[in-house]
Design an enzyme around this catalytic site. Structure first.
Site, mmCIF file in Angstrom:
data_model
loop_
_atom_site.group_PDB
_atom_site.id
_atom_site.type_symbol
_atom_site.label_atom_id
_atom_site.label_comp_id
_atom_site.label_asym_id
_atom_site.label_seq_id
_atom_site.Cartn_x
_atom_site.Cartn_y
_atom_site.Cartn_z
ATOM 1 N N CYS A 122 5.058 5.793 -2.738
ATOM 2 C CA CYS A 122 6.216 4.906 -2.818
ATOM 3 C C CYS A 122 6.764 5.087 -4.231
ATOM 4 O O CYS A 122 6.301 5.941 -4.971
ATOM 5 C CB CYS A 122 5.815 3.481 -2.548
ATOM 6 S SG CYS A 122 4.730 2.898 -3.823
ATOM 7 N N ARG A 173 10.526 -8.353 -0.924
ATOM 8 C CA ARG A 173 9.178 -8.028 -0.434
ATOM 9 C C ARG A 173 8.142 -8.982 -1.020
ATOM 10 O O ARG A 173 7.100 -9.211 -0.426
ATOM 11 C CB ARG A 173 8.786 -6.598 -0.834
ATOM 12 C CG ARG A 173 9.583 -5.529 -0.142
ATOM 13 C CD ARG A 173 9.003 -4.183 -0.404
ATOM 14 N NE ARG A 173 7.600 -4.130 0.041
ATOM 15 C CZ ARG A 173 6.836 -3.053 -0.114
ATOM 16 N NH1 ARG A 173 7.308 -1.983 -0.713
ATOM 17 N NH2 ARG A 173 5.602 -3.049 0.324
ATOM 18 N N LYS A 186 1.324 -13.129 -1.814
ATOM 19 C CA LYS A 186 1.582 -12.017 -0.869
ATOM 20 C C LYS A 186 0.346 -11.128 -0.778
ATOM 21 O O LYS A 186 -0.100 -10.778 0.318
ATOM 22 C CB LYS A 186 2.766 -11.195 -1.353
ATOM 23 C CG LYS A 186 2.868 -9.801 -0.737
ATOM 24 C CD LYS A 186 4.021 -8.998 -1.240
ATOM 25 C CE LYS A 186 3.716 -8.181 -2.452
ATOM 26 N NZ LYS A 186 3.037 -6.895 -2.265
ATOM 27 N N ASN A 187 -0.229 -10.810 -1.939
ATOM 28 C CA ASN A 187 -1.315 -9.822 -1.955
ATOM 29 C C ASN A 187 -2.653 -10.386 -1.504
ATOM 30 O O ASN A 187 -3.618 -9.642 -1.359
ATOM 31 C CB ASN A 187 -1.414 -9.183 -3.340
ATOM 32 C CG ASN A 187 -0.228 -8.275 -3.602
ATOM 33 O OD1 ASN A 187 0.552 -7.977 -2.695
ATOM 34 N ND2 ASN A 187 -0.045 -7.858 -4.847
ATOM 35 N N ASP A 219 1.206 -5.527 -12.059
ATOM 36 C CA ASP A 219 2.376 -6.116 -11.386
ATOM 37 C C ASP A 219 3.198 -6.981 -12.324
ATOM 38 O O ASP A 219 4.287 -7.420 -11.964
ATOM 39 C CB ASP A 219 1.938 -6.944 -10.173
ATOM 40 C CG ASP A 219 1.337 -6.055 -9.090
ATOM 41 O OD1 ASP A 219 0.694 -6.596 -8.182
ATOM 42 O OD2 ASP A 219 1.506 -4.823 -9.177
ATOM 43 N N ARG A 251 -0.165 7.148 -4.753
ATOM 44 C CA ARG A 251 -1.021 6.111 -4.159
ATOM 45 C C ARG A 251 -1.847 6.640 -2.983
ATOM 46 O O ARG A 251 -1.634 6.321 -1.832
ATOM 47 C CB ARG A 251 -0.151 4.921 -3.744
ATOM 48 C CG ARG A 251 0.578 4.364 -4.957
ATOM 49 C CD ARG A 251 1.400 3.162 -4.644
ATOM 50 N NE ARG A 251 0.541 1.995 -4.482
ATOM 51 C CZ ARG A 251 1.040 0.828 -4.069
ATOM 52 N NH1 ARG A 251 2.295 0.719 -3.743
ATOM 53 N NH2 ARG A 251 0.246 -0.208 -3.947
HETATM 54 C C1 EPZ Z 1 -2.755 -3.574 -4.688
HETATM 55 O O1 EPZ Z 1 -2.312 -2.280 -4.315
HETATM 56 C C2 EPZ Z 1 -1.515 -4.451 -4.702
HETATM 57 N N1 EPZ Z 1 -0.922 -4.472 -3.371
HETATM 58 C C3 EPZ Z 1 -0.502 -3.894 -5.701
HETATM 59 O O2 EPZ Z 1 0.597 -4.796 -5.730
HETATM 60 C C4 EPZ Z 1 -1.149 -3.873 -7.078
HETATM 61 O O3 EPZ Z 1 -0.245 -3.305 -8.001
HETATM 62 C C5 EPZ Z 1 -2.432 -3.036 -7.030
HETATM 63 O O4 EPZ Z 1 -3.317 -3.564 -6.005
HETATM 64 C C6 EPZ Z 1 -3.179 -3.042 -8.350
HETATM 65 O O5 EPZ Z 1 -3.484 -4.343 -8.715
HETATM 66 C C7 EPZ Z 1 -1.465 -5.277 -2.434
HETATM 67 O O6 EPZ Z 1 -2.429 -5.979 -2.672
HETATM 68 C C8 EPZ Z 1 -0.818 -5.270 -1.087
HETATM 69 P P1 EPZ Z 1 -5.139 0.021 -5.869
HETATM 70 P P2 EPZ Z 1 -3.385 -1.127 -3.970
HETATM 71 O O7 EPZ Z 1 -5.804 0.630 -4.692
HETATM 72 O O8 EPZ Z 1 -4.555 -1.717 -3.306
HETATM 73 C C9 EPZ Z 1 -5.264 4.531 -7.167
HETATM 74 C C10 EPZ Z 1 2.844 -5.424 -5.699
HETATM 75 O O9 EPZ Z 1 3.784 -5.201 -6.471
HETATM 76 N N2 EPZ Z 1 -5.991 4.740 -5.895
HETATM 77 O O10 EPZ Z 1 -5.903 -0.950 -6.707
HETATM 78 O O11 EPZ Z 1 -2.662 -0.040 -3.299
HETATM 79 C C11 EPZ Z 1 -3.803 4.177 -6.922
HETATM 80 O O12 EPZ Z 1 -3.056 5.361 -6.753
HETATM 81 C C12 EPZ Z 1 1.892 -4.313 -5.332
HETATM 82 O O13 EPZ Z 1 2.580 -6.535 -5.186
HETATM 83 C C13 EPZ Z 1 -6.540 5.974 -5.649
HETATM 84 O O14 EPZ Z 1 -6.441 6.898 -6.447
HETATM 85 O O15 EPZ Z 1 -3.777 -0.665 -5.444
HETATM 86 C C14 EPZ Z 1 -3.426 3.442 -8.169
HETATM 87 O O16 EPZ Z 1 -3.109 4.384 -9.188
HETATM 88 C C15 EPZ Z 1 2.271 -2.986 -5.982
HETATM 89 N N3 EPZ Z 1 -7.201 6.175 -4.475
HETATM 90 C C16 EPZ Z 1 -4.724 2.712 -8.537
HETATM 91 O O17 EPZ Z 1 -5.782 3.384 -7.835
HETATM 92 C C17 EPZ Z 1 -7.351 5.189 -3.536
HETATM 93 O O18 EPZ Z 1 -7.987 5.416 -2.494
HETATM 94 C C18 EPZ Z 1 -4.729 1.252 -8.143
HETATM 95 O O19 EPZ Z 1 -4.552 1.214 -6.764
HETATM 96 C C19 EPZ Z 1 -6.776 3.925 -3.818
HETATM 97 C C20 EPZ Z 1 -6.105 3.717 -4.995
#
Ligand code: EPZ
Length: 420
Positions: free
Chosen positions: A116, A396, A22-23, A304, A121
């Site tokens: 969420c 999802r 998915k990701n 995850d 996030r």
């Molecule tokens: C991706 O989300 C995945 N989703 C998530 O999977 C996964 O948990 C996550 O990466 C971490 O591996 C998809 O790929 C669609 P991040 P993403 O930006 O990109 C903070 C699932 O269950 N952050 O790496 O949103 C954020 O708040 C989902 O399949 C900022 O602070 O994750 C978090 O604490 C859930 N500012 C951390 O970084 C930003 O601009 C990691 O977020 C962006 C992120």
């Protein structure tokens, strides 16, 4: 709302085939906005988030067909630049359209993705990168408006290896003439699957010895033919399902090296693991040993898989600490596991688990995708009938979850209470 009725206490045995990630599929589908040419993407999983992404592409001017795991995307109208809130609120990853729209139209208007269940996030790392590339960012009535007279190559050092920010900014840089250099990018396999897809479109992306990613922008990108990589989170979830039910499962069509740290920890927990080129076999331990984990960016322990791991550790012989270091609120499954007899105390971002001899069946509620999957695993381990509510969260990210579990010997049925 659908629920799963599970009669647990049975060892899961047999083979399960893993589908596309998915990701990885989400950003790769979004990358088709970078071209008007036809794109054919195989091994796309049938999931709610994929359907949402298809709606997003259609809202922005694409024609999409989706049959037997293959998505074919062609141009329907000129690219639009506005994405309404009703689509963005369904899926945070909708925000990833910003990069391609900015690159092609120098303009994007996207509703600010809400937080969420697993945390606020923010998208500050994305926005900081877009500003460095020359975009103006205005927040207007809950929408983020990105505009640029001209985008220019630059050096972007991500303050955190955010998966989404990496993907969003990489897609944008592909059409910016000159060399944009990225440091501290996310290294999740899904990021490299996107990079491979972009390169198949003609993007010029390479990595130097220091791990810096250099993108040399081109004028135009071609269509793509790409097959999405295996879903490592599904792989991990099924392996943990084998461990928690005392069973023996072979996961096929996966990439064992994408789950290296999980395999190591499952062996530390007492499981017997054997691997091949595209399969992993787990034989559950007689006694589950406690293994502490801390979630971290790849190749660290995947956030995850934190919830499924926590479910497993509720039955370990001893005490475990599970530390969630990526998201600030990703333990909603813990109180539900406690209702099934688990002994878990949450202190800030650490779940302190005292193993119990068995879990007891109960009616529990999913709050997010991976937490819901963890509750299913716990219900599979608990002897008796459990009910897992709000299965739409699980839909999802887990394609044909109950069918695959049933094929492994689980007694699991999907019900919609309204229909009963
Ligand atoms: C991706 O989300 C995945 N989703 C998530 O999977 C996964 O948990 C996550 O990466 C971490 O591996 C998809 O790929 C669609 P991040 P993403 O930006 O990109 C903070 C699932 O269950 N952050 O790496 O949103 C954020 O708040 C989902 O399949 C900022 O602070 O994750 C978090 O604490 C859930 N500012 C951390 O970084 C930003 O601009 C990691 O977020 C962006 C992120």
């Amino acid at each position: 709302m659908d629920q799963f009725i599970i009669n647990g206490g049975r060892k899961l045995k047999g083979t399960v085939e893993i589908g596309g990630s998915k990701n990885a599929a989400l950003p790769i589908l979004i990358a088709t906005l970078l071209t008007d040419e036809k794109c054919v993407i195989k091994r796309v999983p049938k999931l709610r988030d994929i359907n949402t992404t298809i709606k997003i592409l259609e809202a922005l001017g694409k024609k999409v067909t989706f049959e037997n795991g293959t998505c074919t995307i062609t141009k329907q109208t000129a690219l639009k630049v506005k994405l309404p809130y009703d689509l963005v609120k369904q899926m945070r990853a909708s925000f990833w359209v910003a990069g391609p729209l900015l690159a092609r139209k120098k303009h994007a208007e996207i509703a600010l993705p809400g937080g969420c269940a697993i945390g606020v996030r923010p998208v500050d790392i994305h926005l900081k990168g877009f500003k460095k590339l020359g975009a103006k960012v205005i927040l207007n009535e809950g929408n983020i408006v990105l505009k640029a007279k001209k985008l220019a190559p630059t050096k972007i050092i991500l303050s955190f290896p955010s998966v989404g920010a990496t993907q969003n900014l990489l897609m944008c840089a592909c059409l910016i003439k000159g060399k944009t250099v990225f440091e501290n990018i996310a290294r999740e396999p899904e990021v490299f699957d996107l990079i491979n897809a972009l390169k198949s479109m003609g993007a010029k992306i390479c990595m130097d010895q220091q791990g810096r990613v250099i993108v040399e922008g081109v004028d135009k990108l071609k269509g793509m033919k790409h097959s999405v990589c295996a879903d490592r989170i599904q792989t991990g979830t099924f392996l943990i399902a084998g461990a928690i039910t005392g069973g023996e499962i072979t996961v096929k069509n996966c990439v064992p090296e994408d789950n290296e740290i999980l395999l190591e920890y499952l062996q530390e927990a007492g499981a017997k693991i054997t691997t091949g080129k595209d399969w992993v076999k787990i034989k559950a331990p007689k006694t589950i040993k406690p293994v502490n984990i801390k979630t971290a960016p790849y190749p660290g322990f995947a956030t995850d898989l934190q919830a499924p791991w926590l479910a497993l550790m509720t039955l370990a012989k001893g005490n475990t600490e599970v530390s969630e270091d990526i998201f600030e609120n990703r333990f909603m499954h813990a109180p539900e596991l406690v209702r099934m007899g688990a002994n878990i105390i949450i202190e800030k971002n650490v779940a302190k688990v005292t193993g119990v001899a068995k879990l007891t069946p109960a009616t529990v509620m999913s709050s997010d995708l991976r937490g819901g999957a963890a509750l299913v695993l716990a219900a599979l381990a608990a002897k008796g009938q459990s009910c897992v509510e709000r299965v739409y969260h699980i839909d999802r990210g887990y394609e044909e979850f109950e069918q695959k579990l049933t094929a492994l010997g689980a007694k699991i049925k999907r019900y919609n209470p309204v229909q009963i």
